[in-house]
Design an enzyme around this catalytic site. Structure first.
Site, PDB file in Angstrom:
ATOM      1  N   HIS A   1     -11.651   7.195   5.043  1.00 31.60           N
ATOM      2  CA  HIS A   1     -10.771   8.356   5.137  1.00 31.60           C
ATOM      3  C   HIS A   1     -11.533   9.600   4.681  1.00 31.60           C
ATOM      4  O   HIS A   1     -12.411   9.513   3.816  1.00 31.60           O
ATOM      5  CB  HIS A   1      -9.554   8.209   4.214  1.00 31.60           C
ATOM      6  CG  HIS A   1      -8.408   7.463   4.804  1.00 31.60           C
ATOM      7  ND1 HIS A   1      -7.480   6.797   4.023  1.00 31.60           N
ATOM      8  CD2 HIS A   1      -7.994   7.293   6.083  1.00 31.60           C
ATOM      9  CE1 HIS A   1      -6.566   6.231   4.797  1.00 31.60           C
ATOM     10  NE2 HIS A   1      -6.853   6.522   6.041  1.00 31.60           N
TER      11      HIS A   1
ATOM     12  N   ARG B   1      -9.964   5.450  10.931  1.00 29.30           N
ATOM     13  CA  ARG B   1      -8.512   5.319  10.953  1.00 29.30           C
ATOM     14  C   ARG B   1      -7.887   6.275  11.975  1.00 29.30           C
ATOM     15  O   ARG B   1      -7.174   5.852  12.872  1.00 29.30           O
ATOM     16  CB  ARG B   1      -7.924   5.578   9.564  1.00 29.30           C
ATOM     17  CG  ARG B   1      -8.376   4.579   8.497  1.00 29.30           C
ATOM     18  CD  ARG B   1      -7.836   3.181   8.743  1.00 29.30           C
ATOM     19  NE  ARG B   1      -8.239   2.254   7.715  1.00 29.30           N
ATOM     20  CZ  ARG B   1      -7.596   2.073   6.560  1.00 29.30           C
ATOM     21  NH1 ARG B   1      -6.526   2.788   6.276  1.00 29.30           N
ATOM     22  NH2 ARG B   1      -8.042   1.188   5.689  1.00 29.30           N
TER      23      ARG B   1
ATOM     24  N   ASP C   1       0.808  -1.221   0.000  1.00 33.91           N
ATOM     25  CA  ASP C   1       0.000   0.000   0.000  1.00 33.91           C
ATOM     26  C   ASP C   1       0.841   1.271   0.000  1.00 33.91           C
ATOM     27  O   ASP C   1       0.290   2.377   0.127  1.00 33.91           O
ATOM     28  CB  ASP C   1      -0.932   0.021   1.210  1.00 33.91           C
ATOM     29  CG  ASP C   1      -2.144  -0.881   1.028  1.00 33.91           C
ATOM     30  OD1 ASP C   1      -2.418  -1.276  -0.125  1.00 33.91           O
ATOM     31  OD2 ASP C   1      -2.817  -1.195   2.027  1.00 33.91           O
TER      32      ASP C   1
ATOM     33  N   CYS D   1      -5.453   9.313  -3.078  1.00 34.38           N
ATOM     34  CA  CYS D   1      -4.691   8.356  -2.278  1.00 34.38           C
ATOM     35  C   CYS D   1      -3.268   8.186  -2.817  1.00 34.38           C
ATOM     36  O   CYS D   1      -2.320   8.000  -2.046  1.00 34.38           O
ATOM     37  CB  CYS D   1      -5.392   7.009  -2.257  1.00 34.38           C
ATOM     38  SG  CYS D   1      -6.906   6.965  -1.288  1.00 34.38           S
TER      39      CYS D   1
ATOM     40  N   ARG E   1       0.505  -1.679   7.753  1.00 29.79           N
ATOM     41  CA  ARG E   1       1.018  -0.455   7.135  1.00 29.79           C
ATOM     42  C   ARG E   1       2.028   0.291   8.013  1.00 29.79           C
ATOM     43  O   ARG E   1       2.506   1.360   7.616  1.00 29.79           O
ATOM     44  CB  ARG E   1      -0.152   0.477   6.771  1.00 29.79           C
ATOM     45  CG  ARG E   1      -1.170  -0.146   5.830  1.00 29.79           C
ATOM     46  CD  ARG E   1      -2.102   0.895   5.233  1.00 29.79           C
ATOM     47  NE  ARG E   1      -1.401   1.796   4.337  1.00 29.79           N
ATOM     48  CZ  ARG E   1      -1.961   2.832   3.721  1.00 29.79           C
ATOM     49  NH1 ARG E   1      -3.249   3.099   3.946  1.00 29.79           N
ATOM     50  NH2 ARG E   1      -1.269   3.610   2.911  1.00 29.79           N
TER      51      ARG E   1
END
Length: 321
Positions: free
Chosen positions: A202, A173, A102, A315, A127
């Site tokens: 997000h 998140r 990612d 993103c 992540r």
């Protein structure tokens, strides 16, 4: 670790992007003379999806049963990068890491303002390593100040910069304590916004800031005025936000573009604007005309392969301010 972009490189992927914006000079000449929108060259950080795959699921978009075509993802990503360069922007690149699929989603690595960086603290262990990669990149390039976040935040995934405030999403998140940490670090007022729909995990999947609030007064050709007001323009999807946060957005941005559900589910709000051009997913067709009516020029792109991980244009694009 990164390669400086060549601003004049043309877009290979979209003929219309190259035709409209063959060089910086052409881009500036194309601006609305009435001040309907104000283009400003930007600097972005991106990372090639050489190791992109979906081997875990941390949002509703990630389906382990759907195969990923890495070559297609690379081609779509390269077109996005080249389109930015054709629009007169600079693109720096992170080196991909085989254990961080990612890392292509560079917007999540931190928030950069005036070369001061609030680094990310990721919510999911898959992540965690990305935070170190971003920190090393910024430190090697001599940023003015880098602060490791104490509270969970995923960078521009949940922070958006307007002319007056930072908007800060939380709920899936980022920690509800992250807005206060950002305010103390940057010395800018922060507006916290609650996210309630897991498909919009997000802030950058549900809201896009379109300009710096610098548009001026001018005639529209029919005796009317064109965006002659103070404050940034945004577009957002109300269904992503808590009732109180929707009320805040309505109060702060009464002239916002309000997206329909279909365009939001196409991740149409995961877009990037330079103040005039708005690069957005091509499936968000319902946003094209509202953007044109406000004096913006939409630039639709195809990032359908990266959508399999729940990401799109924004993103993949961190802005280095």
């Amino acid at each position: 670790m990164g390669n400086r972009g060549r601003p004049g490189e043309r877009c290979r992927g979209w003929a219309h992007c190259a035709h409209r914006s063959a060089s910086r000079t052409h881009v500036k000449a194309a601006l609305h003379p009435q001040g309907a929108s104000v283009y400003r060259p930007r600097r972005y950080l991106m990372c090639p999806p050489e190791h992109f795959r979906v081997t875990y699921s941390i949002n509703p978009w990630m389906d382990l049963s759907k195969p990923v075509d890495v070559r297609l993802a690379m081609a779509q990503w390269s077109d996005l990068r080249d389109c930015y360069r054709s629009l007169g922007h600079t693109v720096d690149e992170l080196t991909p890491h085989p254990d961080l699929p990612d890392l292509v989603f560079t917007a999540n690595g931190g928030l950069v303002l005036e070369d001061r960086v609030l680094g990310a603290r990721f919510a999911h262990p898959e992540r965690y390593g990305e935070a170190t990669v971003h920190e090393e990149w910024h430190r090697e390039r001599g940023c003015v100040e880098f602060q490791r976040a104490q509270h969970t935040n995923e960078g521009e995934g949940d922070f958006a910069v307007t002319d007056r405030w930072l908007l800060a999403g939380h709920g899936f998140r980022s920690s509800p304590l992250a807005p206060q940490e950002a305010q103390e670090f940057f010395g800018r007022p922060v507006i916290a916004l609650g996210l309630v729909n897991p498909r919009f995990y997000h802030l950058d999947t549900a809201l896009c800031v379109l300009d710096d609030g610098t548009a001026g007064d001018g005639a529209d050709g029919d005796g009317g005025s064109v965006r002659g007001r103070e404050g940034s323009t945004v577009m957002y999807y109300p269904g992503a936000f808590s009732p109180g946060s929707r009320a805040v957005l309505e109060r702060l941005f009464p002239d916002a573009i309000v997206a329909e559900e279909a365009d939001a589910l196409a991740l149409g709000l995961n877009a990037v604007s330079d103040g005039h051009h708005v690069v957005l997913p091509q499936a968000a067709v319902g946003l094209l005309e509202p953007l044109r009516e406000r004096g913006f020029e939409p630039v639709p792109v195809d990032l359908s392969e990266l959508l399999k991980a729940g990401g799109s244009v924004k993103c993949c694009t961190a802005e280095l301010r």
